[in-house]
Design an enzyme around this catalytic site. Structure first.
Site, PDB file in Angstrom:
ATOM      1  N   HIS A   7      39.459  26.720 106.743  1.00 48.34           N
ATOM      2  CA  HIS A   7      40.562  25.750 106.549  1.00 48.34           C
ATOM      3  C   HIS A   7      41.374  25.555 107.832  1.00 48.34           C
ATOM      4  O   HIS A   7      42.564  25.261 107.774  1.00 48.34           O
ATOM      5  CB  HIS A   7      41.502  26.172 105.418  1.00 48.34           C
ATOM      6  CG  HIS A   7      40.809  26.606 104.171  1.00 48.34           C
ATOM      7  ND1 HIS A   7      40.491  25.745 103.154  1.00 48.34           N
ATOM      8  CD2 HIS A   7      40.327  27.826 103.794  1.00 48.34           C
ATOM      9  CE1 HIS A   7      39.864  26.405 102.182  1.00 48.34           C
ATOM     10  NE2 HIS A   7      39.740  27.671 102.552  1.00 48.34           N
ATOM     11  N   SER A  31      44.298  10.047 132.775  1.00 45.43           N
ATOM     12  CA  SER A  31      45.050   9.023 132.060  1.00 45.43           C
ATOM     13  C   SER A  31      45.565   8.032 133.092  1.00 45.43           C
ATOM     14  O   SER A  31      45.932   8.421 134.197  1.00 45.43           O
ATOM     15  CB  SER A  31      46.217   9.683 131.324  1.00 45.43           C
ATOM     16  OG  SER A  31      47.241   8.741 131.102  1.00 45.43           O
ATOM     17  N   LYS A  52      47.597  14.479 133.017  1.00 43.30           N
ATOM     18  CA  LYS A  52      46.625  14.648 131.930  1.00 43.30           C
ATOM     19  C   LYS A  52      45.179  14.779 132.373  1.00 43.30           C
ATOM     20  O   LYS A  52      44.716  14.133 133.305  1.00 43.30           O
ATOM     21  CB  LYS A  52      46.728  13.468 130.958  1.00 43.30           C
ATOM     22  CG  LYS A  52      48.009  13.517 130.171  1.00 43.30           C
ATOM     23  CD  LYS A  52      47.875  12.844 128.846  1.00 43.30           C
ATOM     24  CE  LYS A  52      47.004  13.656 127.932  1.00 43.30           C
ATOM     25  NZ  LYS A  52      46.802  12.999 126.647  1.00 43.30           N
ATOM     26  N   ASN A  96      41.740  14.556 130.126  1.00 38.94           N
ATOM     27  CA  ASN A  96      41.352  14.263 128.738  1.00 38.94           C
ATOM     28  C   ASN A  96      39.896  14.644 128.432  1.00 38.94           C
ATOM     29  O   ASN A  96      39.030  14.512 129.280  1.00 38.94           O
ATOM     30  CB  ASN A  96      41.548  12.770 128.455  1.00 38.94           C
ATOM     31  CG  ASN A  96      43.018  12.400 128.417  1.00 38.94           C
ATOM     32  OD1 ASN A  96      43.869  13.212 128.059  1.00 38.94           O
ATOM     33  ND2 ASN A  96      43.328  11.177 128.805  1.00 38.94           N
ATOM     34  N   GLU A 151      35.033  13.661 122.799  1.00 45.48           N
ATOM     35  CA  GLU A 151      35.535  12.627 121.867  1.00 45.48           C
ATOM     36  C   GLU A 151      34.482  11.548 121.641  1.00 45.48           C
ATOM     37  O   GLU A 151      34.267  11.094 120.522  1.00 45.48           O
ATOM     38  CB  GLU A 151      36.826  12.008 122.409  1.00 45.48           C
ATOM     39  CG  GLU A 151      38.019  12.941 122.235  1.00 45.48           C
ATOM     40  CD  GLU A 151      39.277  12.436 122.945  1.00 45.48           C
ATOM     41  OE1 GLU A 151      40.355  12.894 122.600  1.00 45.48           O
ATOM     42  OE2 GLU A 151      39.167  11.582 123.851  1.00 45.48           O
ATOM     43  N   LYS A 163      13.929  -2.109 114.995  1.00 47.49           N
ATOM     44  CA  LYS A 163      13.823  -1.482 116.308  1.00 47.49           C
ATOM     45  C   LYS A 163      15.137  -1.168 117.017  1.00 47.49           C
ATOM     46  O   LYS A 163      15.317  -0.068 117.538  1.00 47.49           O
ATOM     47  CB  LYS A 163      12.943  -2.355 117.212  1.00 47.49           C
ATOM     48  CG  LYS A 163      11.456  -2.133 116.900  1.00 47.49           C
ATOM     49  CD  LYS A 163      10.558  -3.067 117.646  1.00 47.49           C
ATOM     50  CE  LYS A 163      10.391  -4.388 116.963  1.00 47.49           C
ATOM     51  NZ  LYS A 163       9.800  -4.320 115.609  1.00 47.49           N
TER      52      LYS A 163
HETATM   53  N1  ARG Z   1       7.983  -9.069 116.697  1.00 41.49           N
HETATM   54  C1  ARG Z   1       7.476  -8.622 115.462  1.00 41.49           C
HETATM   55  C2  ARG Z   1       8.245  -7.376 114.990  1.00 41.49           C
HETATM   56  O1  ARG Z   1       8.913  -6.826 115.768  1.00 41.49           O
HETATM   57  C3  ARG Z   1       6.030  -8.299 115.572  1.00 41.49           C
HETATM   58  C4  ARG Z   1       5.208  -8.531 114.371  1.00 41.49           C
HETATM   59  C5  ARG Z   1       5.191  -9.932 114.022  1.00 41.49           C
HETATM   60  N2  ARG Z   1       4.212 -10.241 113.044  1.00 41.49           N
HETATM   61  C6  ARG Z   1       4.236 -11.391 112.410  1.00 41.49           C
HETATM   62  N3  ARG Z   1       3.313 -11.609 111.605  1.00 41.49           N
HETATM   63  N4  ARG Z   1       5.211 -12.236 112.591  1.00 41.49           N
HETATM   64  O2  ARG Z   1       8.192  -6.993 113.850  1.00 41.49           O
END
Ligand code: ARG
Length: 461
Positions: free
Chosen positions: A157, A278, A284, A286, A291, A326
């Site tokens: 705590h 700072s 200071k 920091n 952080e 991605k």
């Molecule tokens: N740029 C697409 C992705 O990142 C690749 C696959 C695309 N495939 C398709 N049939 N449009 O997912």
């Protein structure tokens, strides 16, 4: 006309469509994996008699040239190519001629291609993160070895609880980071299967050898179902989750570093190289680094939830939504990589103020539990009653303005006559810490065993 637009299209894509649809600005990061996958695919096509040897050789030479152009910065990325797969293929055809370059895509689709490239990226980076996490553990070990009897208050705590040693505290983090490594390892193992050859989603009529490309690319085997091959993103979810847990641990340690470096604690001093100033208050220094480590944990959680949300409603097999898989993964991986690196440096360069750590132990009656334990062991008093008596002793110590570790024995005996003259040596902070010598406990001896165990693990690793 962009390569992905077949004869079915009569008009060019609009500029707005290109900007909205293209993944090239971010998936160009996958150029290496893309070329690696294409090299394996082309070699297999030739071994299976689908391409001639000459064709496959020209393709391989062409792909290596593309790789070199990208790595030297000469490659011109054109958003009209949509993604890295089309960009590489277009340039390949420019180099080796359309008649040969146009054969590389036989028996595959961008759907298995992107699944492959992305999976290769995740697998490679899981290993990289394992490596960096092991380095962090090594640094913590080095510090821990010097502090197996450096006392500091253990807290619950955020209140002083029991005296522990600093190595023991760091070992708790080493245990967490060791589990993190275990998670990356098990995900790596579970996902080490190749989607290549799944083609669009249903497989292909060409006599391909998926086992061959899988082995060539470092996988254990091909994935067993082509639909799953192109639509599975569990590997991406897993790395996002694994990074989220890792960052949780980093963030908790960061929080402690922030506390410990504050004026109130002064347990550590962060080095100048990793502290910030700072703009207005010249005195200071920091702790921006810890952080930010704590703060960046938020975006990593966001990336995990983001991908879950993208995937949850998707019908099989590939859907363009999956292109959204991605950026979050790249961001989490890059965040974790730099976080591990900077945390490692921060720890290596900070200085530790043993004196302040031990001074802090003199407040808060940290050895109160030892008085209760003493009553149980030396006077055969039930723990619950011992707990009550100890409470009274603490209240008396408070009245006298002393810590329980330093209270006069006579005062204790006034509270309970069963307390012996020898009680003092059980109440010293060092004795209290060393009394907890159960397996996994804080006693210096138990701490040394934990250090040994983690050292052995890291050696075998
Ligand atoms: N740029 C697409 C992705 O990142 C690749 C696959 C695309 N495939 C398709 N049939 N449009 O997912």
């Amino acid at each position: 006309m962009a390569k992905s637009r077949s004869g079915v299209f009569e008009k060019e894509a609009s500029e707005l469509l290109n900007r909205f649809n293209a993944s090239l600005p971010f998936d160009k990061k996958l150029y290496k994996e893309d070329i690696e996958g294409s090299l394996a695919h082309a070699a297999m096509l030739s071994e299976q008699g689908i391409l001639t040897k000459d064709e496959a050789n020209s393709i391989a030479l062409g792909l290596k040239k593309v790789l070199e152009e990208i790595e030297s910065g000469r490659f011109v990325f054109d958003i009209q190519d949509e993604d890295i797969h089309m960009a590489v293929e277009k340039r390949l055809s420019e180099i080796v001629g359309e008649d040969i370059g146009g054969r590389l895509h036989t028996a595959r689709s961008r759907n298995d291609q992107v699944a492959l490239d992305f999976r290769l990226y995740v697998q490679k980076n899981s290993l990289h993160l394992i490596n960096l996490t092991a380095k962090l553990i090594n640094t913590l070990l080095t510090i821990a070895k010097e502090h197996t009897d450096t006392l500091l208050p253990g807290m619950t705590h955020l209140q002083h609880a029991q005296p522990i040693n600093f190595a023991f505290h760091l070992l708790a983090y080493m245990s967490m980071f060791r589990r993190d490594i275990g998670r990356f390892e098990s995900s790596h193992k579970r996902n080490n299967f190749s989607p290549l050859g799944s083609a669009a989603m249903a497989g292909t009529p060409y006599p391909i050898d998926r086992d061959k490309t899988a082995k060539e690319l470092g996988f254990d085997a091909p994935m067993s179902n082509a639909m799953d091959g192109v639509s599975d993103r569990d590997f991406a979810l897993e790395i996002l989750f694994n990074i989220s847990v890792l960052m949780t641990h980093i963030s908790r340690l960061a929080e402690e570093l922030i506390l410990w470096s504050s004026t109130e604690f002064k347990f550590i001093i962060l080095s100048d190289e990793y502290s910030t100033g700072s703009s207005i208050m010249p005195q200071k220094k920091n702790p921006d680094v810890p952080e930010l480590l704590r703060g960046k944990t938020g975006r990593v959680y966001g990336n995990l939830i983001g991908l879950f949300t993208v995937l949850k409603g998707l019908p099989l097999a590939y859907n363009k939504d999956m292109q959204e898989d991605k950026e979050g993964v790249f961001d989490s991986v890059e965040t974790a990589v730099i976080s591990l690196k900077i945390l490692n440096e921060l720890l290596k360069t900070m200085s530790i103020n043993k004196e302040n750590m031990s001074k802090a132990c003199a407040k808060g009656h940290l050895s109160a539990t030892d008085l209760a334990d003493y009553l149980v062991t030396h006077a055969n008093i039930p723990f619950r009653e011992a707990h009550f008596i100890t409470g009274k002793a603490v209240a008396r110590a408070e009245e006298l303005g002393v810590d329980i570790s330093e209270i006069n024995v006579k005062e204790l005996q006034k509270i309970d006559g069963r307390i012996g003259d020898d009680v003092g040596r059980f109440l010293s902070l060092e004795a209290s810490m060393n009394a907890r010598n159960s397996k996994g406990g804080t006693a210096t001896s138990a701490t040394l065993s934990q250090i040994k165990e983690i050292e052995e693990w890291i050696k075998s690793f």
